[in-house]
Enzyme design. Structure first.
Site, PDB file in Angstrom:
ATOM      1  N   HIS A   1       0.840  -1.201   0.000  1.00  0.00           N
ATOM      2  CA  HIS A   1       0.000   0.000   0.000  1.00  0.00           C
ATOM      3  C   HIS A   1       0.876   1.252   0.000  1.00  0.00           C
ATOM      4  CE1 HIS A   1      -3.626   2.359   1.388  1.00  0.00           C
ATOM      5  NE2 HIS A   1      -2.656   3.152   1.832  1.00  0.00           N
ATOM      6  N   GLU A   2       1.891   1.268   0.844  1.00  0.00           N
ATOM      7  CA  GLU A   2       2.760   2.454   0.932  1.00  0.00           C
ATOM      8  C   GLU A   2       3.620   2.604  -0.318  1.00  0.00           C
ATOM      9  OE1 GLU A   2       2.018   4.550   3.043  1.00  0.00           O
ATOM     10  OE2 GLU A   2       0.734   3.206   4.190  1.00  0.00           O
TER      11      GLU A   2
ATOM     12  N   GLU B   1      -6.582   6.443  -1.211  1.00  0.00           N
ATOM     13  CA  GLU B   1      -6.511   5.250  -0.371  1.00  0.00           C
ATOM     14  C   GLU B   1      -7.136   4.050  -1.072  1.00  0.00           C
ATOM     15  OE1 GLU B   1      -4.694   5.032   2.394  1.00  0.00           O
ATOM     16  OE2 GLU B   1      -4.171   7.081   1.834  1.00  0.00           O
TER      17      GLU B   1
ATOM     18  N   HIS C   1       1.874   4.586  -2.917  1.00  0.00           N
ATOM     19  CA  HIS C   1       2.001   6.039  -2.753  1.00  0.00           C
ATOM     20  C   HIS C   1       3.359   6.531  -3.279  1.00  0.00           C
ATOM     21  CE1 HIS C   1      -1.742   6.499  -0.691  1.00  0.00           C
ATOM     22  NE2 HIS C   1      -1.390   5.783   0.348  1.00  0.00           N
TER      23      HIS C   1
END
Length: 665
Positions: free
Chosen positions: A171-172, A258, A175
């Protein structure tokens, strides 16, 4: 949606955020002027029905001082964040994890981050742990994808399984790879400016409370003490206009991103139960403490838009929610309602990659070979014709995951000597590894000159450099740059003086034979980009398009063409690339023969391309890809990898595929 589409979307969002920011500033200025006007009347003992005048320049001065507060606060905070991700991680109470950490939970975290970095073709991010935070949360921060940091809470390490932790890191990394971080860091500074009036108002109330308030009976109006307290209260209330708009801006930025990051985490890990399990545990923990992703640090509100989950209970739902509800995120991941999970702490388990480090007394050999813990694959990402190439995205299949069949992925099984992995995790040994990558044994005289340079500059490391050089010669050429990426967290632990020494010695090793090869230039470019004193700093845009850098564009396209083809074919490949994109205004660009290429000019060109507008950068990458022909070589892939590092752009999928096609040792 690919990297550059995200950049375009971020550009559109920036306009919306700028509008909200201007609206907030106008509202604050009007409120401050109205408050001061009323206080002026009150201080003079006048009534609204009487005649009165304000001092000359009264409203202008109020407006100027208010703007000075807002702009000054923004500039101050941006200066404080000049070091990018490291500064943000320290604001959140993060502790830097040493690359050779022997803590079981930290070692597992570092292994996962290394896997993701190798798979995505970026420098391995530095890793922080927020030791005081028991909930489940994480964030990525930095101005550039090759200067990023990843931070997780202690609760993330102790409450999640390896699969779930891998989902969080995936997930990170979304980003990082999608370019979200730069706006997030800038947003911290902007919001600090519009919210600092509330802080100043609070200080005024405290100062007023400590002052004496006596006055004679003949004096009219309130005491100075009372005025300070009232004005402080007013500013504190007005400051909430900034907080209102700040939360509104953060909620506008965070929610949709998100969802995208959750989906990317599934794509990276090929396991919905990774990020899904982490979110289910956040939901389960929320049932117990009202916010399973709570951050207790005083800066949590300021950083709330960056986290995996809502940092405070009041940000969980409603107009100002910084994140979509956990139930909604899970519904999108699974396509159905799923039960929340218990988030009790789990017993620490040794990761399946042995902990390796460099002994204090010197180099400590380990087993002959260490297979990195996961099969690393390059997945097929979305393609957008406007930008012209697919950016590689990591796909990491773990032994515990619900894996796809082996035939479904293009695997790059990375086998690196254990001693190389070991050295890459220690700052001094990683420096020796850099020198080892630059040694050239093919020319005995030059090799001897390089050894003399090392004996003169770093005599205690010479034996280690020689050993590591022998090991690097056993690796495929395709592994040289991934190994350099793996060493970056350790190299960034060097002091500024040590980093400059490393860059200086590297330059001397390259210049030993008075000739700069392309392989040497690529390594030097990556080192300069990531270890120089300006590494990680934000770069201002100076050039809107490639037409303003026509000669520099021609130089890089020519360099790629001459890397892949002989002279006559190279010029044809150069022209083919330009003809493919006739609307870029490069009609005056001329082919540069290989013999006329000066790598100093190439370096200067890359410095200028750093200042190119984000939406113009993919066109340079596309032109270089077109000039490489149908299949890119390892030398061409390395060149494009270094250019992408200089541009802070993702490496194209075809580059990752070229590394995958070469057998590894």
């Amino acid at each position: 949606m690919n990297f550059f589409e995200h950049q375009a979307q971020a550009h559109r969002e920036s306009k919306k955020l700028l509008f909200l920011f201007v609206l907030a500033v106008i509202a604050i200025v009007l409120a401050v002027n109205a408050t001061l006007a009323l206080l002026w009347l009150w201080s003079k003992g006048l009534h609204a029905a009487g005649t009165f005048t304000y001092p000359r320049g009264f409203f202008f001065t109020n407006t100027a001082v208010t703007l000075l507060f807002i702009v000054g606060g923004t500039l101050f905070e941006m200066a404080r964040l000049k070091d990018g991700g490291d500064a943000v991680a320290q604001m959140a109470g993060g502790r830097l994890v040493q690359p050779d950490s022997r803590d079981i939970q930290e070692r597992r975290l570092l292994n996962i981050v290394e896997e993701m970095a190798l798979a995505s073709g970026i420098a391995c991010p530095r890793v922080y742990v927020m030791d005081e935070e028991d909930a489940i949360n994480a964030f990525a921060a930095g101005y550039h994808q090759n200067e990023a940091v990843v931070a997780v809470t202690r609760g993330t390490l102790s409450r999640l399984s390896r699969d779930e932790l891998q989902g969080v890191i995936g997930h990170e990394f979304s980003h990082i790879l999608n370019g979200d971080m730069r706006m997030n860091v800038k947003l911290i500074g902007v919001l600090f400016g519009i919210q600092m009036l509330a802080s100043f108002g609070q200080h005024l109330m405290e100062w007023g409370a400590r002052m004496g308030g006596s006055r004679s009976r003949d004096e009219k109006g309130p005491s100075l003490q009372l005025m300070m307290i009232v004005f402080g209260v007013a500013l504190f209330v007005i400051g909430y206009i900034g907080i209102f708009f700040g939360r509104l801006i953060k909620s506008a930025v965070s929610r949709q991103r998100e969802f995208l990051a959750d989906a990317s985490a599934v794509q990276f890990t090929r396991n919905p139960d990774g990020i899904g399990g982490a979110l289910r545990k956040i939901g389960g923990l929320t049932r117990k403490n009202k916010c399973g992703s709570r951050i207790n640090n005083p800066n949590a509100e300021q950083l709330s838009h960056m986290f995996l989950g809502a940092a405070r209970p009041n940000l969980l739902s409603g107009l100002f929610a910084t994140h979509p509800p956990i139930e909604t995120r899970l519904q999108r991941l699974y396509g159905r309602n799923v039960e929340l999970l218990d988030a009790s702490e789990l017993p620490a388990e040794v990761d399946h990659l042995p902990v390796m480090g460099v002994a204090a007394s010197g180099f400590a050999p380990a087993s002959p070979r260490a297979q990195l813990p996961s099969a690393i694959a390059v997945s097929t990402s979305s393609f957008h014709p406007e930008f012209g190439y697919q950016a590689a995205t990591p796909s990491v299949e773990t032994p515990l995951a619900n894996q796809l069949p082996a035939a479904a992925t293009n695997k790059m099984a990375v086998s690196i000597p254990a001693e190389i992995v070991q050295a890459a995790r220690d700052p001094k040994a990683a420096s020796a590894l850099v020198y080892a990558l630059l040694l050239d044994r093919s020319d005995a005289a030059n090799f001897q000159i390089q050894l003399d340079i090392l004996r003169q500059a770093v005599a205690p490391q010479c034996a280690l450099v020689t050993l590591l050089h022998e090991l690097t010669e056993t690796m495929s050429a395709s592994m040289r740059l991934p190994v350099l990426d793996l060493a970056m967290p350790a190299l960034k632990l060097l002091s500024a003086e040590q980093a400059q020494q490393l860059l200086g010695i590297a330059a001397r090793l390259i210049a030993a034979d008075q000739v700069v090869t392309q392989a040497e230039f690529v390594v030097q470019t990556l080192l300069q980009r990531r270890l120089s004193s300006q590494a990680g700093r934000d770069v201002k845009v100076k050039y809107a398009g490639l037409h303003q850098l026509s000669a520099e564009t021609a130089l890089l396209i020519s360099l790629m063409a001459t890397t892949e083809f002989a002279a006559e074919q190279a010029e044809q490949a150069f022209q083919t690339a330009l003809n493919n994109m006739p609307d870029l205004g490069l009609g005056a660009a001329r082919f540069v023969p290989r013999a006329a290429v000066d790598y100093f000019d190439v370096k200067q060109a890359l410095d200028k391309f750093q200042q190119l507008a984000p939406l113009a950068k993919p066109f340079l990458v596309r032109l270089m890809l077109k000039a490489s022909g149908e299949k890119i070589s390892i030398a061409g892939a390395d060149l494009l990898r270094s250019v992408c590092a200089a541009l802070d752009a993702p490496i194209p999928e075809v580059v990752s595929a070229s590394y995958a096609s070469i057998p590894t040792s």
